[in-house]
Each structure stands twice: as C-alpha cells, then as structure tokens.
Design an enzyme around this catalytic site. Structure first.
Site, PDB file in Angstrom:
ATOM      1  N   ARG A  77      -3.803   1.465  -1.434  1.00 41.43           N
ATOM      2  CA  ARG A  77      -3.518   1.484   0.014  1.00 41.43           C
ATOM      3  C   ARG A  77      -2.022   1.089   0.389  1.00 41.43           C
ATOM      4  NH1 ARG A  77      -3.044   0.601   4.957  1.00 41.43           N
ATOM      5  NH2 ARG A  77      -4.511  -0.210   6.337  1.00 41.43           N
ATOM      6  N   GLU A  85      -7.934   6.444  11.265  1.00 41.03           N
ATOM      7  CA  GLU A  85      -8.973   6.725  10.386  1.00 41.03           C
ATOM      8  C   GLU A  85      -9.162   8.244  10.355  1.00 41.03           C
ATOM      9  OE1 GLU A  85     -10.513   4.356   8.449  1.00 41.03           O
ATOM     10  OE2 GLU A  85      -8.802   3.208   9.020  1.00 41.03           O
ATOM     11  N   ARG A 128      -8.527  -2.784  -4.177  1.00 42.29           N
ATOM     12  CA  ARG A 128      -7.596  -1.739  -4.213  1.00 42.29           C
ATOM     13  C   ARG A 128      -6.237  -2.419  -4.165  1.00 42.29           C
ATOM     14  NH1 ARG A 128      -8.796   1.535   1.236  1.00 42.29           N
ATOM     15  NH2 ARG A 128      -8.465  -0.676   1.964  1.00 42.29           N
TER      16      ARG A 128
END
Length: 191
Positions: A77, A85, A128
């Site tokens: 990320r 998005e 992540r």
C-alpha cells in the site's frame, strides 16, 4: 552487578574512507544504473549510520489500484496517499467518469514497465506492507499526488505530500479537475 554505559563511538578513518569511496562511486554512475545506485546508497547509509536500510521489496509490479501494488508477489500500500477506489466515480462537466480506474491506469503509466522498489514504513491492519515506492528514481507516491490521481493521506502520513497536493489542486490535475468524494469517505459509503 554493574551496568555498563553505552558510549557513542566515533567513526574511524576506515569508515570515512569507505563513505568517500561510496560517494565517489555514486557520483560517477549518476542515474545511469538505478539498481546499482540504490545498492550503493544503502551501503553508504549503513557505513555512515551503522544502521541497515529499511526493509525493502523490489521486483516487477502489478497495479491493483491507484494506491496498491503487488511487488514480486507482495502487496504494498503506498504510504501517506489515498487514491480513488477502483470502482469510484467522479463528476466532471456534468458527466460521471471512472476516476478510480483512471488512477490505476495513471500508476501503470508512471511505472512504465520498470522494476519497483518499496521501502517499508509500516504494516496495515490487513498485513500489507505500507511503503514509499519508486520506479527508477521516481517516487510513485509523490507522483500520484502531484498529478492529481491521489490525495495526501494526512491521517497516516502527516503533511509529507502537502506540497504535491497543492500543485495538483491549483493546476486542476486528475481528480482535482472534477467533483469527487474523498476516497476515505467513499469507502464509508458516501457516494
């Protein structure tokens, strides 16, 4: 039992000679070989500070969306930015447009087939890596904000990308050329 006090050691002549040699090598290669340059910069950091460079992930990258990559099989990320998005729409000139999909396409074009290196800054709640990623010398996080495909995510990165956001906003680049809902609000259902 006595406690030993840690004392800071001064760098000796061997350390300074190594640092000078690395700086000279960096100067000589310039930007001709980004991978070699990165390796030399990491060595210089370790020689001068005595600390290893931050954990890094390097490899071919696949764009998941405007702020998430898969780098050699690891999800990363992008630190301190938030892009629309993938399914998010923005409104420009009275028409909806797929700004989220376009943000992902912009990141693909910024990478331009080059290998990506991401320096880990954190891990998110999904496990992540959260990092600053580069394709060659280009800071992809900053590039996405400066070109209007992401906003500075102050909640998680402070004001690190504020200057880039001002440039994008004033020049009406990317999403700043439209009406849009901040990505964090869009995820909460404000559409």
């Amino acid at each position: 039992m006595t406690k030993r006090r840690k004392t800071k050691r001064r760098a000796g002549p061997k350390v300074w000679l190594a640092a000078i040699a690395l700086v000279t090598a960096l100067f000589l290669i310039g930007d001709d070989n980004p991978q070699l340059r990165q390796g030399l910069e990491e060595m210089l950091q370790e020689v001068v500070t005595g600390e290893s460079p931050a954990d890094q992930q390097t490899g071919n990258a696949t764009v998941i969306d405007g702020d998430t990559l898969d780098v050699a099989g690891v999800r990363v990320r992008l630190y301190a930015i938030d892009a629309p998005e993938a399914g998010q729409l923005c409104r420009r000139s009275g028409q909806n447009w797929a700004c989220g999909a376009d943000a992902g396409k912009a990141l693909v074009s910024a990478i331009a087939g080059r290998q990506v290196t991401c320096e880990e800054r954190d891990q998110d709640r999904y496990g992540r890596i959260v990092g600053i990623c580069r394709a060659g010398p280009e800071n992809l996080n900053a590039w996405m904000v400066e070109n209007g495909w992401a906003v500075a995510y102050r909640r998680y990165g402070g004001r690190i990308y504020d200057p880039e956001e001002v440039v994008a906003r004033v020049a009406e680049r990317g999403i700043w050329s439209s009406e849009f809902v901040m990505p964090w609000d869009w995820r909460k259902g404000e559409r």
